[in-house]
Design a protein around this motif. Structure first.
Motif, short mmCIF file in Angstrom:
data_model
loop_
_atom_site.label_atom_id
_atom_site.label_comp_id
_atom_site.label_asym_id
_atom_site.label_seq_id
_atom_site.Cartn_x
_atom_site.Cartn_y
_atom_site.Cartn_z
N VAL A 32 1.33 12.66 9.64
CA VAL A 32 0.01 13.10 9.17
C VAL A 32 -0.06 14.63 9.04
CG1 VAL A 32 -1.40 11.12 9.84
CG2 VAL A 32 -0.80 12.81 11.57
N ASN A 43 -3.16 2.54 16.15
CA ASN A 43 -3.08 3.29 14.89
C ASN A 43 -4.47 3.16 14.28
OD1 ASN A 43 -2.80 4.34 12.35
ND2 ASN A 43 -0.85 3.32 11.92
N ARG A 86 0.84 -1.21 0.00
CA ARG A 86 0.00 0.00 0.00
C ARG A 86 0.87 1.26 0.00
NH1 ARG A 86 -3.13 2.50 5.21
NH2 ARG A 86 -4.20 4.16 4.07
N TYR A 94 4.13 4.77 3.17
CA TYR A 94 4.11 3.88 4.35
C TYR A 94 5.31 2.93 4.43
CZ TYR A 94 -0.61 5.68 4.73
OH TYR A 94 -1.69 6.52 4.85
N HIS A 143 -9.51 10.23 11.67
CA HIS A 143 -10.04 11.52 11.20
C HIS A 143 -11.56 11.54 11.15
CE1 HIS A 143 -5.85 11.59 10.14
NE2 HIS A 143 -6.02 10.63 9.25
N HIS A 186 1.00 6.88 14.23
CA HIS A 186 0.84 6.92 12.77
C HIS A 186 2.20 6.68 12.14
CE1 HIS A 186 -3.21 8.33 13.19
NE2 HIS A 186 -2.77 9.16 14.13
N SER A 189 3.06 7.50 9.09
CA SER A 189 3.44 8.70 8.34
C SER A 189 3.28 9.93 9.21
CB SER A 189 2.55 8.82 7.09
OG SER A 189 1.20 9.04 7.47
C1 DQA Z 1 -2.09 6.44 9.07
C2 DQA Z 1 -2.43 7.86 8.59
C3 DQA Z 1 -3.90 7.97 8.23
O1 DQA Z 1 -4.20 9.30 7.79
C4 DQA Z 1 -4.24 7.01 7.12
O2 DQA Z 1 -5.63 7.06 6.83
C5 DQA Z 1 -3.82 5.61 7.40
C6 DQA Z 1 -2.53 5.38 8.07
C7 DQA Z 1 -0.57 6.25 9.31
O3 DQA Z 1 -0.22 5.26 9.94
O4 DQA Z 1 0.24 7.06 8.85
O5 DQA Z 1 -4.46 4.65 7.00
O6 DQA Z 1 -2.74 6.22 10.31
#
Ligand code: DQA
Length: 150
Positions: A108, A78, A22, A27, A84, A104, A106
């Motif tokens: 965010v 997570n 993904r 990620y 959101h 998270h 990433s």
């Molecule tokens: C996430 C960040 C979220 O905005 C996104 O919808 C995810 C992964 C992350 O781990 O960076 O699915 O939670």
């Protein structure tokens, strides 16, 4: 009588089962299995057992959070996209009254505007974003410190 090893619930929300393939630019290439191994090892090193759950379903995540009230000492979550959108997950986390660390992979805050708001963060003791896989290690470490303090 042997004392039970204290347990941490580690929750991964929707689409995190697809990690590895993904959006690797965002990620990375690690898989959910890699995260789960890291969590098990990090928890064990600190004297905890890790209970791991990934689900694409909001209700399943809420059921697991509710069950943690009786069978876990703390929660790493997570919530993925539910971060959101989900008042229900935030309410469940507040209801069980356990220490929570939100993770998270990433950063965010460096992405789309809608990812900057989290319903979950006000229910969390700490939020770790942008550290990739290591974020789970830091989260477990922090939960262990919080639990040791109490
Ligand atoms: C996430 C960040 C979220 O905005 C996104 O919808 C995810 C992964 C992350 O781990 O960076 O699915 O939670």
């Amino acid at each position: 009588m042997p004392t039970e090893t204290p347990r941490l619930l580690i929750i991964n929300g929707p689409n995190l089962n697809l990690l590895g393939t993904r959006e690797p630019g965002i990620y990375g290439s690690s898989t959910l299995a890699d995260i789960e191994t890291l969590c098990r090892e990090s928890a064990a090193a600190l004297g905890f057992e890790a209970e791991l759950l990934q689900s694409n379903h909001e209700g399943t995540l809420i059921d697991a959070i509710q069950a943690a009230k009786d069978n876990a000492s703390g929660i790493v979550i997570n919530p993925a996209a539910y971060t959101h959108t989900s008042v229900a997950i935030a309410d469940a986390l507040r209801a069980v009254n356990l220490p929570v660390v939100e993770v998270h992979l990433s950063n965010v805050h460096a992405r789309e505007e809608f990812r900057r708001h989290s319903y979950v963060s006000p229910a969390a003791a700490a939020v770790i974003a942008g550290a990739g896989l290591n974020g789970y290690r830091y989260a477990i470490d922090h939960l262990a410190s919080l639990l040791r303090e109490n």
